[in-house]
Write a protein that holds these residues in place. Sequence first.
Motif, short mmCIF file in Angstrom:
data_model
loop_
_atom_site.label_atom_id
_atom_site.label_comp_id
_atom_site.label_asym_id
_atom_site.label_seq_id
_atom_site.Cartn_x
_atom_site.Cartn_y
_atom_site.Cartn_z
N PRO A 129 0.96 -1.73 -0.16
CA PRO A 129 -0.07 -0.33 0.24
C PRO A 129 1.04 1.19 0.10
O PRO A 129 0.45 2.33 -0.29
N TYR A 130 2.41 1.16 0.22
CA TYR A 130 2.82 2.57 0.69
C TYR A 130 4.38 2.45 -0.26
O TYR A 130 4.61 3.05 -0.76
N GLY A 131 4.01 1.52 -1.30
CA GLY A 131 5.29 1.44 -2.74
C GLY A 131 5.87 -0.39 -2.39
O GLY A 131 6.23 -0.45 -1.81
N PHE A 132 6.43 -0.40 -3.73
CA PHE A 132 6.41 -1.32 -3.13
C PHE A 132 8.03 -1.43 -3.24
O PHE A 132 8.37 -0.62 -3.04
N GLU A 133 8.27 -2.59 -2.33
CA GLU A 133 9.25 -2.46 -1.32
C GLU A 133 10.18 -3.90 -1.80
O GLU A 133 11.00 -4.47 -0.80
N GLY A 134 9.89 -4.95 -2.45
CA GLY A 134 9.97 -5.73 -2.57
C GLY A 134 9.97 -6.76 -1.52
O GLY A 134 9.26 -6.75 -0.37
N GLU A 135 10.65 -7.47 -0.69
CA GLU A 135 10.61 -8.88 -0.20
C GLU A 135 12.07 -9.22 1.27
O GLU A 135 11.94 -10.06 2.07
N SER A 136 13.34 -8.57 0.47
CA SER A 136 14.37 -9.78 1.09
C SER A 136 15.54 -7.99 0.41
O SER A 136 15.29 -7.62 -0.86
N THR A 137 16.75 -8.88 0.92
CA THR A 137 17.94 -8.23 0.72
C THR A 137 17.90 -8.62 -1.52
O THR A 137 18.61 -7.38 -1.46
N TYR A 138 17.64 -9.37 -1.82
CA TYR A 138 17.74 -9.39 -3.23
C TYR A 138 16.86 -8.99 -3.48
O TYR A 138 16.79 -8.55 -4.49
N THR A 139 16.10 -8.54 -3.30
CA THR A 139 14.41 -7.64 -3.95
C THR A 139 14.77 -6.15 -3.23
O THR A 139 13.38 -6.32 -2.17
N ILE A 164 10.40 -5.51 -10.26
CA ILE A 164 8.27 -5.88 -10.74
C ILE A 164 8.51 -6.93 -11.59
O ILE A 164 7.26 -7.54 -10.95
N PHE A 165 9.16 -6.38 -12.72
CA PHE A 165 9.03 -7.38 -13.53
C PHE A 165 8.34 -8.65 -13.09
O PHE A 165 7.57 -9.69 -13.07
N GLN A 166 10.15 -8.84 -12.68
CA GLN A 166 10.21 -10.25 -12.50
C GLN A 166 9.55 -11.23 -10.85
O GLN A 166 9.12 -12.31 -11.20
N TYR A 167 8.90 -9.91 -10.01
CA TYR A 167 7.96 -10.15 -8.86
C TYR A 167 7.17 -10.75 -9.83
O TYR A 167 6.47 -11.11 -8.67
N ALA A 168 6.65 -9.74 -10.01
CA ALA A 168 5.47 -10.08 -10.76
C ALA A 168 5.02 -11.83 -11.89
O ALA A 168 4.26 -12.75 -10.69
N GLU A 169 5.96 -12.06 -12.27
CA GLU A 169 6.39 -13.60 -12.77
C GLU A 169 6.37 -14.20 -11.52
O GLU A 169 5.57 -15.88 -11.64
N ASP A 170 7.03 -14.30 -10.60
CA ASP A 170 6.75 -15.34 -9.32
C ASP A 170 6.01 -14.99 -8.30
O ASP A 170 5.72 -15.17 -7.65
N HIS A 171 5.32 -13.55 -8.91
CA HIS A 171 3.82 -13.80 -7.71
C HIS A 171 2.77 -13.43 -8.31
O HIS A 171 2.29 -13.24 -9.12
N PRO A 172 1.79 -14.61 -9.15
CA PRO A 172 1.02 -15.12 -9.67
C PRO A 172 -0.38 -13.95 -8.97
O PRO A 172 -1.41 -13.29 -9.93
#
Length: 460
Positions: free
Chosen positions: A218-228, A235-243
Amino acid sequence: MAGKQGRPSTGLSLALTLGSAVLWGLAHLWVGRRVTGAILMGIYVTLVAAIAAVLLGATPDLLSLAVQPAWLWIFALSAILFAAAAVAVIIRSYQLVQPESLSRPARYLSALAVGMVCTLVIVPMAYAARLAYVSQHVVTSVFAAETSPIPVDTWRGRHRVNLLLVGADAAANRVGVRTDSMTVASIDTGTGNTVLFGLPRNLENVPLPKGPARDRFPYGFEGESTYTPGLLNEIFQYAEDHPEMVPGIAKGHRGPTLLKQTISGITGLDVTNYVMVDMFGFAEIIDAMGGVKVSVKDPIVYGRQNEGLIRAGTRRLSGEEALWFGRARTYSDDYVRMGRQKCLMNAVAKQADPVTVLRSFEKLADATMHAVSTDIPQTLLPNLIDLAGKVKDAKIVSYQFVPPLINTGDPDYDLIKRKVAAVLEKTASASSSPAKSARSTRSARKSVRASLTNLDSACD
């Protein structure tokens, strides 16, 4: 009459056969078969005149046909049929005018000569059919099939069409794809005038579109780890990995869908389609072109171990050198690299002339199929070809959302939208009537003038 003069000599018979390859019916007229000769000659002259008229007077229409699979099949079949008909005419012409008695060596030599004439006809037609087949394969492999018809008003009343151009950087030591180069090409559908809006890969806290994506961040894309860590290029790959981020979208389309929606929200533009080029595949395309000539303003150290150097000056770069010209950050930064990437794109577009394309067509086609992905439908290609013709002769300017205008760690996304609107207002007023131009706000002009860059002058 020629038909009453007896059979010609061997030399004359071969000359008439060759002449019949250049102008159908010539040998038939020589032996007195006037009706058949006139019909053959009329058919041939009509075909040649029609082809010449199309090539000389209908180039845009011809280019639009060259991206339609059905027409490409028709063209390939037509080339094969023409070659078959020409061979039949040549062989029959020689049968009509061949000497009555020939020694065995003379017969063999004559047959060889006739075969060579047939080959001279078959080879270019076979090559043309091959080009049509390869083109058809490229179109159907790269561009999306679309069954719904394109409306008469292709752009649905829109004055601009916005395409997302993405440079993807995949590597063996990295999982997934990073979209390290993102540019929105906003094209005036009437004039072809184009603005390239460059977005840094490291924008943080990127607002995502309403729905599941925004619900998760809700407050903007934050990724989920030190690798993201939460950058725009993830964002492109994150969407591919999270349907669940883009429900109902098939694998391979999730990343482009969410990235287009996200960048539409950032810029305030309706981004309708994307084109993504894998950077290593891009190097193959440049090698297939025979290299690309660019102006290198400062020496560029390249390679993972700094093993190469591109010296300053106007140089023709190989695919590998061009790849590093667009990627290298040693002794520079992301924003200098963004400028080089746009200069590289501009140089490739300018230098991909018809002669270059034809000379290495199959290599280019193969590299394109491996390097390019897009959601542009096949049915839209003829209209884009027409629009590309306008863009080629129009003005192309670039606007970069980089520091100090934008702090990538804490971006002012409302400012980005305002700047986009101001830039488009300025470019629209510059190409309109003086009266309309005078009505544009001076503040908008001043705020964007310094940052607008003409690519041709900036890259020289």
